[in-house]
Design a protein around this motif. Sequence first.
Motif, mmCIF file in Angstrom:
data_model
loop_
_atom_site.group_PDB
_atom_site.id
_atom_site.type_symbol
_atom_site.label_atom_id
_atom_site.label_comp_id
_atom_site.label_asym_id
_atom_site.label_seq_id
_atom_site.Cartn_x
_atom_site.Cartn_y
_atom_site.Cartn_z
ATOM 1 N N ASN A 127 47.031 -112.031 -38.235
ATOM 2 C CA ASN A 127 46.056 -111.144 -37.584
ATOM 3 C C ASN A 127 46.725 -109.869 -37.090
ATOM 4 O O ASN A 127 46.243 -108.765 -37.323
ATOM 5 N N GLU A 128 47.863 -110.031 -36.418
ATOM 6 C CA GLU A 128 48.489 -108.859 -35.795
ATOM 7 C C GLU A 128 49.072 -107.883 -36.802
ATOM 8 O O GLU A 128 49.086 -106.687 -36.580
ATOM 9 N N PHE A 129 49.571 -108.414 -37.935
ATOM 10 C CA PHE A 129 50.171 -107.525 -38.940
ATOM 11 C C PHE A 129 49.186 -107.179 -40.060
ATOM 12 O O PHE A 129 49.534 -106.491 -41.008
ATOM 13 N N GLY A 130 47.971 -107.694 -39.967
ATOM 14 C CA GLY A 130 46.957 -107.407 -40.991
ATOM 15 C C GLY A 130 47.323 -107.958 -42.362
ATOM 16 O O GLY A 130 47.053 -107.332 -43.394
ATOM 17 N N LEU A 131 47.918 -109.161 -42.379
ATOM 18 C CA LEU A 131 48.350 -109.759 -43.655
ATOM 19 C C LEU A 131 47.187 -110.459 -44.343
ATOM 20 O O LEU A 131 46.311 -111.022 -43.676
ATOM 21 N N ASP A 132 47.199 -110.474 -45.663
ATOM 22 C CA ASP A 132 46.245 -111.326 -46.378
ATOM 23 C C ASP A 132 46.621 -112.776 -46.092
ATOM 24 O O ASP A 132 47.814 -113.144 -46.122
ATOM 25 N N SER A 133 45.595 -113.574 -45.827
ATOM 26 C CA SER A 133 45.906 -114.963 -45.474
ATOM 27 C C SER A 133 44.909 -115.903 -46.141
ATOM 28 O O SER A 133 43.795 -115.504 -46.493
ATOM 29 N N PHE A 134 45.346 -117.152 -46.302
ATOM 30 C CA PHE A 134 44.546 -118.162 -46.999
ATOM 31 C C PHE A 134 44.536 -119.412 -46.133
ATOM 32 O O PHE A 134 45.578 -119.820 -45.606
ATOM 33 N N PRO A 135 43.377 -120.043 -45.996
ATOM 34 C CA PRO A 135 43.266 -121.149 -45.041
ATOM 35 C C PRO A 135 43.704 -122.507 -45.601
ATOM 36 O O PRO A 135 43.476 -122.808 -46.777
ATOM 37 N N ILE A 136 44.313 -123.294 -44.726
ATOM 38 C CA ILE A 136 44.468 -124.734 -44.993
ATOM 39 C C ILE A 136 43.478 -125.388 -44.032
ATOM 40 O O ILE A 136 43.652 -125.278 -42.817
ATOM 41 N N PRO A 137 42.422 -126.033 -44.544
ATOM 42 C CA PRO A 137 41.422 -126.569 -43.616
ATOM 43 C C PRO A 137 42.071 -127.434 -42.543
ATOM 44 O O PRO A 137 43.038 -128.171 -42.800
ATOM 45 N N GLU A 138 41.537 -127.318 -41.364
ATOM 46 C CA GLU A 138 42.069 -128.002 -40.186
ATOM 47 C C GLU A 138 42.217 -129.515 -40.431
ATOM 48 O O GLU A 138 43.155 -130.140 -39.974
ATOM 49 N N ASN A 139 41.273 -130.086 -41.207
ATOM 50 C CA ASN A 139 41.280 -131.541 -41.410
ATOM 51 C C ASN A 139 42.066 -131.979 -42.660
ATOM 52 O O ASN A 139 41.871 -133.078 -43.166
ATOM 53 N N VAL A 140 42.938 -131.090 -43.154
ATOM 54 C CA VAL A 140 43.779 -131.461 -44.307
ATOM 55 C C VAL A 140 45.243 -131.480 -43.852
ATOM 56 O O VAL A 140 45.782 -130.454 -43.437
ATOM 57 N N GLY A 141 45.862 -132.659 -43.926
ATOM 58 C CA GLY A 141 47.257 -132.788 -43.496
ATOM 59 C C GLY A 141 48.203 -132.254 -44.569
ATOM 60 O O GLY A 141 47.855 -132.206 -45.750
ATOM 61 N N GLY A 142 49.399 -131.885 -44.149
ATOM 62 C CA GLY A 142 50.383 -131.250 -45.040
ATOM 63 C C GLY A 142 50.557 -131.947 -46.383
ATOM 64 O O GLY A 142 50.424 -131.338 -47.442
ATOM 65 N N ARG A 143 50.816 -133.254 -46.342
ATOM 66 C CA ARG A 143 51.143 -133.938 -47.607
ATOM 67 C C ARG A 143 49.907 -134.216 -48.469
ATOM 68 O O ARG A 143 50.032 -134.665 -49.601
ATOM 69 N N PHE A 144 48.733 -133.953 -47.927
ATOM 70 C CA PHE A 144 47.497 -134.090 -48.712
ATOM 71 C C PHE A 144 46.933 -132.711 -49.070
ATOM 72 O O PHE A 144 45.763 -132.580 -49.389
#
Length: 464
Positions: A189-206
């Motif tokens: 947000n602060e640097f205005g970077l393009d970003s892509f979401p990892i849904p909150e309910n998805v754990g790292g290894r899944f």
Amino acid sequence: MVKLDYNYCMADYIGDRLGICEKELASYENKVKKAHNALMEKAGKELGFYNLPYDRDNVKYIKETLKKYKDKYDTQVVLGIGGSGLGPAALQSSLLNYISNELPKEKRKGMRTYIIDNVDPEWFSDIMEVIDPKNTLFVMISKSGSTAETAADFLACFTKFRDVLGSNLKEHLVVVTDPQKGELRRMANEFGLDSFPIPENVGGRFSVLSSVGLVPGELMGIDIEALLDGAADMDKATRKGDLFSNMAYLSATIEYILYLKGVNISVLMPYSTKLGKWADWYVQLWAESLGKKVDRDGAYVYVGPTPLKGVGATDQHSQVQLFKEGPYDKVITFIRVEKFKNTVNLDGDDKFKNYSSLSYLMGHTMNELINAEEMATEAALAKEGKPSKTLILPEINEYYIGQMIFFFEVATAISGELYNINAFDQPGVEEGKNFTYALLGRNGYEEKKKEFETLYNKSSKFIM
Ligand code: PA5
């Protein structure tokens, strides 16, 4: 469709010592049904990985947003560890030319891809030697946004390429992280970077089928839609609560029954170097999900089968001796590829006909050889009463890899229910992380530092 052959887990084939009889397997039908119902209550809610095959809006967003970078840059450097690094690495090695980075641009499907998932100063520096920052997009992946290794790798890249990244960070860095939380989200947000979401309910290894795998995947040129199509079809095939109609449940239940008989090592052994990194991915998925001290009722159980990677035929000359003649403590899941993209002939030349070590191979293909070796190893182990099953992949492509990913994710999730543990947390890795923070002087970890100093009070008597 991917298939599961579990003949060599059955008593009819491998005898009574570890072999399972059909009646025994059937006696788990109710337990599996209950586990299935519990899982289905969470599927798509707490367990967001069930939604990923269908999140095509995210695919659209990824494709649109990455277009400008694909046109501009030749290389991506992915910074991510554990669930944020293993999936992208496995996609790269299985779905591209294995040494795609060495191909000229016109022969590559997409960007050259380097995945940095460690803080080894020498290895890191080796990679940096081939990076031209002006031509590179850095893809920082972290669900929590605070993982020490990924943070350090980012700082190291920035420090090394400050002249380019200092003034143009926004052009050279995209992030994959939680949609709301964490410092990486704040940075985006602060640097205005393009970003892509990892849904909150998805754990790292899944998370390989979320932006975690799809962003690097799109940049390296794989067909991310076909990957999700495959996963969606495996989802449909593994939604059934009936044990005998669900290949992921069958595979997990067989391993569970064997675990109760003392088989506490779960080997994944693809007969394919290109699939080798999926075994690394599986090791993390299985280990972090199923290795647990406490069960759901709060009892200390110290449970969990130890996952082990093998690669055939290479490891026939390394591990198979132990698998065959060592303890009865392993179940092996082979992966066989039915149809390889390329056929490699072993025709040779008549002048080798007199060499018996060569002539029996002549006229065959490398494809026949590797699959014969896989079947031969299955049979050799079965003869010794050692259980194995085989996942049969029709081909190595995005569609079947998507199926395979989802198969293992569902097998892991149902295993958590069978073991009555939470397969989706990882409390055991926190302690080491906290000690590391303490050692590096992170604020708020002063007490941990003291605890570490008490614990790490080693005697020189035991150091030679
Ligand atoms: O499965 C997990 O949750 C972990 O292995 C994480 O993927 C790993 O620790 C990296 O975490 P993060 O994505 O927050 O940097």
